[in-house]
Scaffold this active site. Sequence first.
Site, mmCIF file in Angstrom:
data_model
loop_
_atom_site.group_PDB
_atom_site.id
_atom_site.type_symbol
_atom_site.label_atom_id
_atom_site.label_comp_id
_atom_site.label_asym_id
_atom_site.label_seq_id
_atom_site.Cartn_x
_atom_site.Cartn_y
_atom_site.Cartn_z
ATOM 1 N N ASP A 108 -2.959 1.132 -0.577
ATOM 2 C CA ASP A 108 -1.965 2.145 -0.225
ATOM 3 C C ASP A 108 -2.689 3.499 -0.197
ATOM 4 O O ASP A 108 -3.778 3.645 -0.751
ATOM 5 C CB ASP A 108 -0.858 2.126 -1.281
ATOM 6 C CG ASP A 108 0.168 3.204 -1.057
ATOM 7 O OD1 ASP A 108 0.583 3.374 0.103
ATOM 8 O OD2 ASP A 108 0.525 3.892 -2.033
ATOM 9 N N ASP A 158 0.575 1.789 -6.090
ATOM 10 C CA ASP A 158 1.108 2.401 -7.309
ATOM 11 C C ASP A 158 2.607 2.617 -7.283
ATOM 12 O O ASP A 158 3.178 3.060 -8.274
ATOM 13 C CB ASP A 158 0.426 3.757 -7.553
ATOM 14 C CG ASP A 158 0.955 4.834 -6.618
ATOM 15 O OD1 ASP A 158 1.235 4.508 -5.443
ATOM 16 O OD2 ASP A 158 1.094 5.981 -7.060
ATOM 17 N N ASP A 180 5.225 -0.698 -3.108
ATOM 18 C CA ASP A 180 4.077 -1.601 -3.060
ATOM 19 C C ASP A 180 4.339 -2.915 -3.795
ATOM 20 O O ASP A 180 3.557 -3.863 -3.656
ATOM 21 C CB ASP A 180 2.853 -0.921 -3.706
ATOM 22 C CG ASP A 180 2.419 0.322 -2.949
ATOM 23 O OD1 ASP A 180 2.391 0.267 -1.707
ATOM 24 O OD2 ASP A 180 2.132 1.340 -3.600
#
Length: 795
Positions: free
Chosen positions: A481, A680, A684
Amino acid sequence: MNHTPHSPAERPAPPTATHACCSGHRDAPKSDDGRVLDPVCGMRVDPATTPHHAEHAGQTYHFCSAGCRTKFVADPARYLQPSPQAAAPQAPPGTQYTCPMHPEIVQDGPGTCPLCGMALEPMLPSLEEEENPELTDFRRRFWWTLPFSAATLLLAMGGMYLDIIPPTVRTWLEFAFSTPVVLWAAWPFFQRWAQSIRRRSPNMWTLIGTGVGAAYGYSVVAVLAPQLFPPSFRDHGHVGVYFEAAAVIVSLTLLGQLLELKARSQTSAAIRALLGLAPKTARRLREDGEEEDVELSHVHVGDRLRVRPGEKVPVDGVVVEGRSHVDESMLTGEPMPVPRAPGDHVIGATLNGAGSLVIRAEKLGSDSVLAQIVQLVAQAQRTRAPMQRLADRVSFWFVLAVLGAALATLLGWGLFGPEPSWTHAVLNAVSVLIIACPCALGLATPMSVMVASGRAAQAGVLFRDAEAIETLRKVDTLIVDKTGTLTEGRPVFSGVHALVPFDEDVVLRLAASLDAGSEHPLAQAVVQEARRRGLTLSPAQDFESGSGIGVRGRVDGHRLAFGNAVLMQEERVPVQALEAQAGRAREEGGSVMFLAVDGAPAGSITVADPVKASTPEALRALREGGLRIVMATGDSERTAHAVAARLGIEEVHGDVRPADKAALVARLKQAGHRVAMAGDGINDAPALAAADVGIAMGTGTDVAMSSAQVTLVKGDLRGIARATALSEATVRNMRQNLAFAFVYNALGVPVAAGLLGLFGGPLLSPMLAALAMSLSSASVVGNALRLRHAATSGG
């Protein structure tokens, strides 16, 4: 065992009733057999034979060893509480015990595993390195009986040179010397032997108990009733006895257990080190302004605590006053101290630098970061690696095969071997039973997992289970990410551009004055930069928020508008003079906000989510390790490609939703890739759960961390390189242990059965077999302990 330490529920209360003795002092009450309770370790000892005594408050206490007496004398009150927990180790209240080879075995107090007979260990070790009670007991049995074993061996081996002692007398002396060794020192072995038979769970103790019992029992019959043996059992007219084999086997087995138990205690060193980080007290600020030192257990959420220079942060909290640098390396693996100012979060057990801080307590006890790390490490240490399944399948049948091999050896040598055939038969059969060690096979992977989990925690990497340790090394594709993973995850001031007649400080001061009342992260970045520059902010009037496009208001009598291009269009403010600079800022991944003063453009401010300083180095190490890097982010394609270009990431997916990330993971897995996902945020979590290995940033959300198999405490991607390096080292270590155990047994059993003797070579003495068996488990544990020094640089 001769004793089993009482569980907390069963443990006798400390002595209260007393009786007079001839010395004028009082003794602790005795049990029916005359023994008293050692208040330190919980064992029962005979006051008449133990040399270890101490007096306290007019009462005499007796101890099993000098070590227990020393601990008692140093702090008697600790061991004389109304509900003593003195059976060692001093685990935290409520701690349960489990078997390192069979984690499904869990009980409330110490004891032995019903499946393999190993001493149970606390699932969460104590802060103080209290000695395992079994280690204390075995050490006592070993040293008390070692002279008897040595005397028995001397009589047997030196018999031909001791003409002054008739053979019959020598045999009876061997009988006398070996009996306390076998019947007392080896009593725990026979208890576990009986347990394994009763539960139909053959293990190491099945073999040892059978071997020692056979050698000693055969010898006893040979002494008491030699006429029962046919001539084929006689050598020079005498039936051979093997008291020395039985006694020395017991002593060597005890020695091996001492080495193994001592080594196993070191596998918890990492958790004990983490537990030791927590300070014992905190300095609380009372409402009246006074300060007081209080026990950590008396701190409550919301309390204000002072952290002086050089002190440890007592609890997780947020800074409300002061500035300093905090060393978090003990929890995150990050060597550089990090700056902390009002509004920043601090972690309990980290070390404050030269500044003084006042923090507000937020997370206490089991909610703290340190407690969660300890729990995760302890949980990971008790899980089973996939590689262990092979050892599990083999161990059960291995013991049965060894019993069969021993029987075949006995019959083969007895019926077909050279004279004295049955002498050779008994010795070789006992050697086969003793040399085989399924314990080494069972310990091969659990010991590696325990040490690796602790080593990883010291490097800021938390594995949720052993499978993650074993799987991570196979990953070839890493999806990352952007926000919070590659970048800091919080916007910071990037730059200001002013149009004449304004200058940069004026633009920044006016914008910050208008934004001071906003909670938006972009506004906070602007305000923080103005304060950092020492600019004096003015109160804003007629403040109005423009629903995601900016804010309006009056500052110092001027009408201001501060926001994006849409807000400028609504205000009919031309910003063409600022567009060129704004375009360049956007290409670099920044967000641009325009300031209009009294309807005229004054300048622009750029706020960006900066790439973490460690990210380029981390990506370089991961690429060098052969990983394919893929970025997947919910940010716009333009911003995503701008960040990816700076970091050299070629495969980029922007504007993706949580379901899209999970779908990307599925596509890559279907294409044959082993996929890890690093993120995080809540968005996700689906992808983290779908990946072969989910890697959560410790700075992210609880949802992300609960969905991942690996957590990076610092949220630093360099941790993935460290984790991968440790995964490689751990799997290599497990393979070494398994290979050693398999090869050791594959070679040892045939040699013990007399294979070399068939070709004119020597026969293996049962005593040498016992020495080899004792060292095998200790060797496996010792090899696993090398992981404590494993490199985690990712190289």
